[in-house]
Design a protein around this motif. Structure first.
Motif, PDB file in Angstrom:
ATOM      1  N   GLU A  71       0.838  -1.278   0.145  1.00 18.41           N
ATOM      2  CA  GLU A  71       0.029  -0.003  -0.004  1.00 18.41           C
ATOM      3  C   GLU A  71       0.907   1.179  -0.048  1.00 18.41           C
ATOM      4  O   GLU A  71       0.393   2.235  -0.611  1.00 18.41           O
ATOM      5  N   LYS A  72       2.062   1.095   0.712  1.00 18.75           N
ATOM      6  CA  LYS A  72       3.072   2.319   0.538  1.00 18.75           C
ATOM      7  C   LYS A  72       3.677   2.606  -0.654  1.00 18.75           C
ATOM      8  O   LYS A  72       3.573   3.578  -1.203  1.00 18.75           O
ATOM      9  N   ILE A  73       3.795   1.369  -1.469  1.00 17.14           N
ATOM     10  CA  ILE A  73       4.272   1.435  -3.033  1.00 17.14           C
ATOM     11  C   ILE A  73       3.032   2.318  -3.823  1.00 17.14           C
ATOM     12  O   ILE A  73       3.307   3.247  -4.440  1.00 17.14           O
ATOM     13  N   ASN A  74       1.644   1.653  -3.654  1.00 18.41           N
ATOM     14  CA  ASN A  74       0.673   2.405  -4.139  1.00 18.41           C
ATOM     15  C   ASN A  74       0.468   3.845  -4.117  1.00 18.41           C
ATOM     16  O   ASN A  74       0.333   4.485  -5.042  1.00 18.41           O
ATOM     17  N   LEU A  75       0.602   4.294  -2.797  1.00 12.69           N
ATOM     18  CA  LEU A  75       0.757   5.718  -2.620  1.00 12.69           C
ATOM     19  C   LEU A  75       1.670   6.403  -3.178  1.00 12.69           C
ATOM     20  O   LEU A  75       1.439   7.518  -3.403  1.00 12.69           O
ATOM     21  N   PHE A  76       2.890   5.714  -3.161  1.00 11.98           N
ATOM     22  CA  PHE A  76       4.088   6.529  -4.001  1.00 11.98           C
ATOM     23  C   PHE A  76       3.524   6.735  -5.253  1.00 11.98           C
ATOM     24  O   PHE A  76       3.765   7.696  -5.723  1.00 11.98           O
ATOM     25  N   PHE A  77       3.200   5.690  -6.075  1.00 10.35           N
ATOM     26  CA  PHE A  77       2.640   5.846  -7.514  1.00 10.35           C
ATOM     27  C   PHE A  77       1.379   7.073  -7.660  1.00 10.35           C
ATOM     28  O   PHE A  77       1.399   7.495  -8.556  1.00 10.35           O
ATOM     29  N   GLN A  78       0.793   6.769  -6.484  1.00 15.00           N
ATOM     30  CA  GLN A  78      -0.479   7.724  -6.690  1.00 15.00           C
ATOM     31  C   GLN A  78       0.018   9.140  -6.673  1.00 15.00           C
ATOM     32  O   GLN A  78      -0.612  10.089  -7.411  1.00 15.00           O
ATOM     33  N   ASN A  79       1.181   9.493  -5.872  1.00 19.44           N
ATOM     34  CA  ASN A  79       1.569  10.598  -5.705  1.00 19.44           C
ATOM     35  C   ASN A  79       2.729  11.132  -6.880  1.00 19.44           C
ATOM     36  O   ASN A  79       3.006  12.302  -7.280  1.00 19.44           O
ATOM     37  N   HIS A  80       3.082   9.980  -7.671  1.00 18.41           N
ATOM     38  CA  HIS A  80       4.086  10.007  -8.870  1.00 18.41           C
ATOM     39  C   HIS A  80       3.002  10.363 -10.128  1.00 18.41           C
ATOM     40  O   HIS A  80       3.235  11.321 -10.710  1.00 18.41           O
ATOM     41  N   PHE A  81       1.864   9.701 -10.211  1.00 14.26           N
ATOM     42  CA  PHE A  81       0.697   9.935 -11.346  1.00 14.26           C
ATOM     43  C   PHE A  81      -0.164  10.574 -10.718  1.00 14.26           C
ATOM     44  O   PHE A  81      -1.380  10.017 -10.334  1.00 14.26           O
ATOM     45  N   VAL A  82      -0.178  11.751 -10.313  1.00 17.55           N
ATOM     46  CA  VAL A  82      -1.391  12.466  -9.461  1.00 17.55           C
ATOM     47  C   VAL A  82      -2.511  12.701 -10.544  1.00 17.55           C
ATOM     48  O   VAL A  82      -2.522  13.172 -11.634  1.00 17.55           O
ATOM     49  N   VAL A  83      -3.659  12.370  -9.911  1.00 18.13           N
ATOM     50  CA  VAL A  83      -4.777  12.542 -10.336  1.00 18.13           C
ATOM     51  C   VAL A  83      -5.546  13.127  -8.844  1.00 18.13           C
ATOM     52  O   VAL A  83      -5.455  12.600  -7.952  1.00 18.13           O
ATOM     53  N   THR A  84      -6.657  14.024  -8.993  1.00 18.67           N
ATOM     54  CA  THR A  84      -7.606  14.398  -7.872  1.00 18.67           C
ATOM     55  C   THR A  84      -8.811  14.131  -8.087  1.00 18.67           C
ATOM     56  O   THR A  84      -9.462  14.309  -9.283  1.00 18.67           O
ATOM     57  N   SER A  85      -9.527  13.796  -7.034  1.00 22.54           N
ATOM     58  CA  SER A  85     -11.010  13.199  -7.233  1.00 22.54           C
ATOM     59  C   SER A  85     -11.711  14.641  -7.360  1.00 22.54           C
ATOM     60  O   SER A  85     -12.639  14.750  -8.087  1.00 22.54           O
ATOM     61  N   LYS A  86     -11.111  15.798  -6.931  1.00 24.17           N
ATOM     62  CA  LYS A  86     -11.963  17.291  -7.261  1.00 24.17           C
ATOM     63  C   LYS A  86     -11.877  17.409  -8.648  1.00 24.17           C
ATOM     64  O   LYS A  86     -12.827  17.921  -9.039  1.00 24.17           O
ATOM     65  N   SER A  87     -10.769  17.125  -9.505  1.00 25.34           N
ATOM     66  CA  SER A  87     -10.797  17.529 -10.760  1.00 25.34           C
ATOM     67  C   SER A  87     -11.365  16.379 -11.502  1.00 25.34           C
ATOM     68  O   SER A  87     -12.038  16.945 -12.754  1.00 25.34           O
ATOM     69  N   VAL A  88     -11.441  15.239 -11.397  1.00 27.58           N
ATOM     70  CA  VAL A  88     -11.756  13.812 -12.272  1.00 27.58           C
ATOM     71  C   VAL A  88     -13.449  14.149 -12.074  1.00 27.58           C
ATOM     72  O   VAL A  88     -13.841  13.639 -13.177  1.00 27.58           O
ATOM     73  N   LYS A  89     -13.923  14.441 -11.093  1.00 27.06           N
ATOM     74  CA  LYS A  89     -15.310  14.464 -10.855  1.00 27.06           C
ATOM     75  C   LYS A  89     -15.881  12.772 -10.620  1.00 27.06           C
ATOM     76  O   LYS A  89     -16.834  12.770  -9.878  1.00 27.06           O
ATOM     77  N   VAL A  90     -15.416  12.002 -11.637  1.00 29.19           N
ATOM     78  CA  VAL A  90     -16.235  10.625 -11.315  1.00 29.19           C
ATOM     79  C   VAL A  90     -15.414   9.774 -10.681  1.00 29.19           C
ATOM     80  O   VAL A  90     -14.189   9.209 -10.856  1.00 29.19           O
ATOM     81  N   PRO A  91     -15.954   9.512  -9.487  1.00 29.87           N
ATOM     82  CA  PRO A  91     -15.423   8.570  -8.558  1.00 29.87           C
ATOM     83  C   PRO A  91     -14.748   7.250  -9.019  1.00 29.87           C
ATOM     84  O   PRO A  91     -13.896   6.683  -8.530  1.00 29.87           O
ATOM     85  N   PHE A  92     -15.735   6.577  -9.831  1.00 29.26           N
ATOM     86  CA  PHE A  92     -15.270   5.437 -10.601  1.00 29.26           C
ATOM     87  C   PHE A  92     -14.000   5.414 -11.361  1.00 29.26           C
ATOM     88  O   PHE A  92     -13.256   4.357 -11.098  1.00 29.26           O
ATOM     89  N   TRP A  93     -13.870   6.508 -12.038  1.00 30.07           N
ATOM     90  CA  TRP A  93     -12.497   6.697 -12.468  1.00 30.07           C
ATOM     91  C   TRP A  93     -11.237   6.866 -11.425  1.00 30.07           C
ATOM     92  O   TRP A  93     -10.274   6.466 -11.943  1.00 30.07           O
ATOM     93  N   ILE A  94     -11.505   7.461 -10.605  1.00 32.47           N
ATOM     94  CA  ILE A  94     -10.490   7.539  -9.435  1.00 32.47           C
ATOM     95  C   ILE A  94     -10.083   6.087  -8.915  1.00 32.47           C
ATOM     96  O   ILE A  94      -8.963   5.677  -8.788  1.00 32.47           O
ATOM     97  N   TYR A  95     -11.195   5.395  -8.631  1.00 34.21           N
ATOM     98  CA  TYR A  95     -10.934   3.685  -8.239  1.00 34.21           C
ATOM     99  C   TYR A  95     -10.248   3.107  -9.304  1.00 34.21           C
ATOM    100  O   TYR A  95      -9.396   2.167  -8.847  1.00 34.21           O
ATOM    101  N   LYS A  96     -10.423   3.306 -10.858  1.00 33.68           N
ATOM    102  CA  LYS A  96      -9.763   2.605 -11.682  1.00 33.68           C
ATOM    103  C   LYS A  96      -8.264   3.014 -11.793  1.00 33.68           C
ATOM    104  O   LYS A  96      -7.368   1.975 -11.997  1.00 33.68           O
TER     105      LYS A  96
END
Length: 460
Positions: free
Chosen positions: A101-126
């Motif tokens: 999970e720490k690796i996952n969070l590292f890559f989420q901070n490397h390939f940043v997307v934000t729920s506020k901008s994306v709008k679609v929660p399903f896309w954030i999950y994917k």
């Protein structure tokens, strides 16, 4: 700090894995973490949410048609986003595989997307699912998957990138933030990468090229020319000299050093390159080698580690929505970084305000300060997050002498001690400490309170 507690923090989010690391040995522990299948199931609140911008717009129109207010959908999305933050934090805390999970969070901070901008929660999950499925695979494959992510396309506006009307956002960040770093490409490389991305827009599961919006002209990137799609361009990017070292530096900063030494950047970058960008051997080598280092003090704790450590140290059952709210105030809003560069880390994790807020939280937990509790409950009510309910307790043998208790707690919590600290600790828990006296638990909690407010506790 005792080495197994130190490595538990390095490889996870608290010290609760220390006993497992001690019994298995750090190399075997790392091997098991990296070999395990890190299962992920779509949460119910995502399953029942809109799956695209079209579905979201249709839902808004339906609400208005039925006499409702579009703002209700905005509130519903805000609640879903808080549910998502809580879901991620819960995984980090409750998983058998905190390193994954720490690796996952590292890559989420490397390939940043934000729920506020994306709008679609399903896309954030994917987006998160794609990272989880590829974070120990091949880095080139992961980069390609991220570029095709609907969330990434939306976050960096590539749906607006069309033949004859080029948008450079995704092309620029692909080079600057995802693969090479500043100074290792030209403006021409950016423009031609953007042309290769033209026409890539939203698909059902991930992005797809729109045939009539695709740019089929010849593109020249890093001296090579052809009618390239973005997959071709990424192949060329991975032939460039700095690609492995850019990731090596960012990984060392996330896991071990606020200021990674140059020789280590080169060492692990070479491992990544020699293994054709396979991530598992890269991480395995880095983790095993760096966990041999007995010295702490190289990295300021991020807020997630700080608060999960306190919760686990004090046996507090987490309210994950509350933690999501607290992390937001500590500048670590999950899936909502301040910009595409992500959380900077280092000194940004310990501004004077953040440090004061951490100390206020510790005082509240130990002393149950009513005004602070009232503030937290007010915030929880807004997000339907239940109530604050903290009853701290330390797992320690209260029958031990004061000296033994103090040594055990400092070994768990502090990367180094000094004479001043020991003088103050001996005043809190005096040498004639009676383990059978009333309020013995409170006395030991006072020690924890003192140590948790020390600057040394803020550092791994």
């Amino acid at each position: 700090m005792e080495i197994n507690h130190l490595n538990s923090l390095r490889l996870g989010f608290s010290t609760k894995q220390a006993s497992i690391i001690k019994s298995k040995g750090v190399a075997k522990y790392i091997g098991k973490q990296l070999s395990a299948t890190n299962k992920l199931s779509e949460p119910n609140f995502i399953s029942s949410s809109p799956k695209s911008l079209k579905e979201l717009q249709a839902l808004r129109q339906k609400v208005v048609k039925e006499g409702g207010d579009k703002k209700d959908i905005t509130k519903q999305l805000a609640k879903l986003n808080f549910d998502w933050k809580a879901f991620v934090i819960k995984r980090c805390n409750e998983t058998e595989y905190p390193l994954r999970e720490k690796i996952n969070l590292f890559f989420q901070n490397h390939f940043v997307v934000t729920s506020k901008s994306v709008k679609v929660p399903f896309w954030i999950y994917k987006h998160y699912e794609t990272i989880n499925n590829n974070s120990l695979g091949n880095y080139k494959v992961l980069v390609k998957e991220m570029v095709y992510s609907n969330a990434m396309i939306k976050y960096l506006d590539n749906q607006q990138n069309k033949k004859g009307n080029i948008n450079e956002n995704l092309g620029r960040e692909l080079l600057e933030l995802f693969t090479l770093g500043e100074g290792h490409y030209t403006e021409s490389d950016i423009k031609n990468t953007a042309h290769a991305l033209a026409g890539l827009s939203f698909g059902k599961e991930k992005g797809v090229y729109r045939r009539f919006l695709k740019d089929n002209s010849t593109k020249t990137v890093f001296g090579k020319s052809g009618n390239y799609s973005i997959d071709d361009v990424i192949d060329i990017i991975f032939e460039q000299k700095n690609t492995p070292y850019f990731l090596s530096k960012k990984a060392l900063k996330w896991f071990f050093y606020d200021n990674p030494p140059e020789d280590k950047i080169v060492k692990y970058g070479d491992v990544l390159k020699e293994n054709d960008f396979e991530l598992k051997p890269f991480f395995n080598t880095m983790f095993i080698d760096e966990c041999k280092n007995l010295n702490g003090g190289n990295q300021i704790k991020n807020p997630l580690i700080y608060f999960l450590q306190v919760h686990n140290d004090l046996n507090i059952v987490p309210n994950y929505k509350l933690m999501a709210f607290i992390l937001k105030n500590q500048s670590m809003d999950i899936y909502n970084q301040p910009n595409v560069k992500g959380w900077k880390g280092g000194k940004d994790w310990l501004t004077s305000q953040i440090y004061a807020d951490r100390n206020q939280f510790i005082d509240f937990v130990i002393d149950r300060r009513k005004n602070y509790e009232k503030q937290l409950n007010k915030q929880l009510k807004k997000i339907k997050g239940g109530n604050v309910n903290f009853t701290p307790e330390i797992n320690i043998n209260k029958d031990d002498s004061a000296k033994v208790i103090l040594n055990e707690l400092t070994d768990r919590m502090i990367f180094k001690t000094n004479k001043e600290m020991w003088s103050e600790l001996n005043e809190i828990l005096k040498y004639d400490f009676d383990p059978h006296a009333e309020n013995v638990e409170k006395s030991v909690l006072r020690v924890y309170q003192y140590l948790a407010k020390r600057p040394e506790f803020q550092v791994i």
